[in-house]
Motif scaffolding. Structure first.
Motif, mmCIF file in Angstrom:
data_model
loop_
_atom_site.group_PDB
_atom_site.id
_atom_site.type_symbol
_atom_site.label_atom_id
_atom_site.label_comp_id
_atom_site.label_asym_id
_atom_site.label_seq_id
_atom_site.Cartn_x
_atom_site.Cartn_y
_atom_site.Cartn_z
ATOM 1 N N TRP A 288 1.157 -9.472 -8.006
ATOM 2 C CA TRP A 288 1.431 -8.965 -9.235
ATOM 3 C C TRP A 288 2.714 -8.037 -8.797
ATOM 4 O O TRP A 288 3.659 -8.057 -9.778
ATOM 5 N N GLY A 289 3.268 -8.141 -7.772
ATOM 6 C CA GLY A 289 4.510 -7.062 -7.503
ATOM 7 C C GLY A 289 3.649 -5.659 -7.182
ATOM 8 O O GLY A 289 3.347 -5.096 -8.038
ATOM 9 N N ASP A 290 5.022 -4.306 -6.673
ATOM 10 C CA ASP A 290 4.582 -3.216 -6.892
ATOM 11 C C ASP A 290 4.646 -2.583 -7.980
ATOM 12 O O ASP A 290 3.774 -1.488 -8.620
ATOM 13 N N LEU B 121 1.563 -2.840 -10.072
ATOM 14 C CA LEU B 121 0.673 -2.811 -9.866
ATOM 15 C C LEU B 121 0.340 -1.058 -9.564
ATOM 16 O O LEU B 121 -0.546 -0.705 -9.940
ATOM 17 N N ALA B 122 1.244 -0.592 -10.151
ATOM 18 C CA ALA B 122 1.341 1.536 -10.659
ATOM 19 C C ALA B 122 1.519 1.296 -12.003
ATOM 20 O O ALA B 122 0.409 2.360 -12.204
ATOM 21 N N THR B 123 1.495 0.161 -13.109
ATOM 22 C CA THR B 123 0.765 -0.119 -13.995
ATOM 23 C C THR B 123 0.101 0.016 -14.277
ATOM 24 O O THR B 123 -1.033 0.938 -15.423
ATOM 25 N N VAL B 124 -0.233 -0.628 -12.875
ATOM 26 C CA VAL B 124 -2.167 -1.190 -13.742
ATOM 27 C C VAL B 124 -3.287 0.071 -12.645
ATOM 28 O O VAL B 124 -3.933 0.795 -13.151
ATOM 29 N N ASP C 11 -13.023 3.825 -6.903
ATOM 30 C CA ASP C 11 -12.532 2.488 -7.506
ATOM 31 C C ASP C 11 -10.823 2.123 -5.995
ATOM 32 O O ASP C 11 -9.822 3.235 -6.657
ATOM 33 N N PRO C 12 -10.982 0.756 -5.663
ATOM 34 C CA PRO C 12 -10.235 0.665 -5.312
ATOM 35 C C PRO C 12 -8.925 -0.441 -4.902
ATOM 36 O O PRO C 12 -9.266 -0.702 -6.453
ATOM 37 N N ILE C 13 -7.561 -0.092 -4.833
ATOM 38 C CA ILE C 13 -7.335 -0.909 -4.956
ATOM 39 C C ILE C 13 -7.548 -2.208 -4.280
ATOM 40 O O ILE C 13 -7.739 -2.269 -3.111
ATOM 41 N N LEU D 32 0.748 -0.813 0.563
ATOM 42 C CA LEU D 32 0.217 0.045 0.134
ATOM 43 C C LEU D 32 1.077 1.342 0.510
ATOM 44 O O LEU D 32 0.434 2.388 -0.429
ATOM 45 N N GLU D 33 1.519 1.082 0.977
ATOM 46 C CA GLU D 33 2.938 2.540 0.703
ATOM 47 C C GLU D 33 3.494 2.953 -0.504
ATOM 48 O O GLU D 33 3.349 4.218 -1.104
ATOM 49 N N GLN D 34 4.061 1.611 -1.335
ATOM 50 C CA GLN D 34 4.420 1.663 -2.695
ATOM 51 C C GLN D 34 3.063 1.824 -3.387
ATOM 52 O O GLN D 34 3.270 2.677 -4.684
#
Length: 359
Positions: free
Chosen positions: A182-184, A187-190, A173-175, A74-76
């Motif tokens: 997937w990895g951080d 997750l960022a790209t999504v 929209d939530p995480i 979540l921090e990332q």
């Protein structure tokens, strides 16, 4: 990954008022009978459950009981979320600043269907989101039931699980827990991809929308890495995916040509299955000659094959080079880029495609 696009809205934190906005959509479904009522009902219930499961990320980060691995993800994610709005000029709202654990590996299951001898999808049209080539279900059982009915009608059917989707800004929209494996960086790209859908969306043109979001995802990820002092990432997996998609798209084109032939049904079925076997054979040759015999797509290629299973391919990257050209034309200015994309999106679809082809 296919993402179902829903179409309802609520004010942040006002779930009761937001749920009442499902009513007009449910009334629309009454025009189409009980089957449509059931379908919209499960959409309403599924989205409502998702909204109820949301927790603000700052609240979780402040809670000592939050599991350390979840806290790290979540921090990332929040660093990437801030970068998306500050640097990529994507919407600055509560989307992806809340978290929901839905207790299952997929948030929805999409059902694709085509005629037995055609690659034209059965399309479904919704308020605001427009027409798409699938129907989404919040339960795997519901998706399987719908698929079974379509199979009895003689259609080719495929079910694909979806880890995330965009509501186009109509909800926060939530995480999701389904996104954390997937990895951080993934997750960022999504997050970049889904926020791009909130920034620009054109009804009834899936290839345009997904290609645009894919470009934002790719360029955004490149800038995200550069901002952290990381070098451009070269991934064999990306090359393998591109090669695999190329095989599938080539097979799809051969099937399109096959279905124009004046063959009897039994002969057409035999030729169709022969084409699927050719696809499997070409994949194994590529895997063994270039990938060292290890293939991440073995399960997909060895499972039963039909037309509907090929539908998702190509939707996400058809126009990516065109959007890259637009980005270069505006000197990498994100605001000017979005403005130009919106201009193209307002064109009639035939003219729009001509412009994209020219780019």
């Amino acid at each position: 990954m296919i993402r179902i696009l829903l179409f309802l809205r609520s004010s942040p934190g006002a779930l009761d008022r937001g749920f009442r906005l499902f009513v007009p959509v449910l009334l629309i479904s009454l025009l189409n009978g009980c089957a449509s009522l059931d379908y919209y009902g499960q959409l309403a219930n599924g989205q409502w459950q998702l909204l109820r499961a949301r927790t603000p990320v700052p609240q979780l980060l402040a809670d000592p009981a939050t599991e350390p691995k979840l806290r790290q993800h979540l921090e990332q994610s929040q660093r990437a979320r801030a970068f998306a709005s500050e640097q990529l000029k994507l919407p600055d709202n509560r989307s992806y600043r809340v978290y929901a654990d839905i207790g299952r590996p997929f948030v929805v299951w999409n059902v694709f269907a085509t005629p037995e001898f055609s690659l034209e999808p059965q399309t479904h049209c919704f308020p605001i989101a427009g027409c798409v080539a699938y129907r989404g279900y919040y339960s795997q059982g519901g998706a399987r039931g719908a698929a079974a009915v379509q199979k009895l009608q003689g259609l080719d059917v495929y079910i694909g699980g979806v880890e995330a989707y965009s509501t186009l800004g109509w909800f926060d929209d939530p995480i999701l827990n389904s996104m954390l494996g997937w990895g951080d960086e993934r997750l960022a790209t999504v997050i970049f991809h889904e926020l791009a859908h909130q920034r620009v969306y054109v009804k009834d043109d899936t290839a345009f929308n997904e290609s645009f979001a894919t470009f934002v995802e790719q360029e955004g990820t490149r800038q995200w890495r550069a901002a952290r002092g990381l070098t451009a990432q070269v991934q064999d997996g990306g090359k393998q995916r591109d090669q695999f998609v190329g095989l599938v798209l080539a097979s799809r084109e051969r099937l399109k040509a096959l279905y124009t032939q004046p063959l009897a049904p039994d002969a057409m079925r035999a030729a169709k299955q022969a084409e699927f076997e050719r696809l499997r054979r070409e994949y194994r040759q590529l895997r063994d000659s270039e990938w060292g015999g290890v293939g991440r797509f073995d399960a997909w290629i060895n499972a039963p094959m039909n037309n509907a299973k090929l539908l998702p391919f190509g939707l996400y990257d058809q126009w990516v080079p065109a959007f890259a050209a637009v980005f270069a034309q505006v000197g990498g200015d994100w605001r000017r880029f979005y403005g130009r994309v919106e201009e193209i999106g307002r064109l009639p679809i035939g003219e729009r495609q001509l412009v994209l082809k020219g780019l």
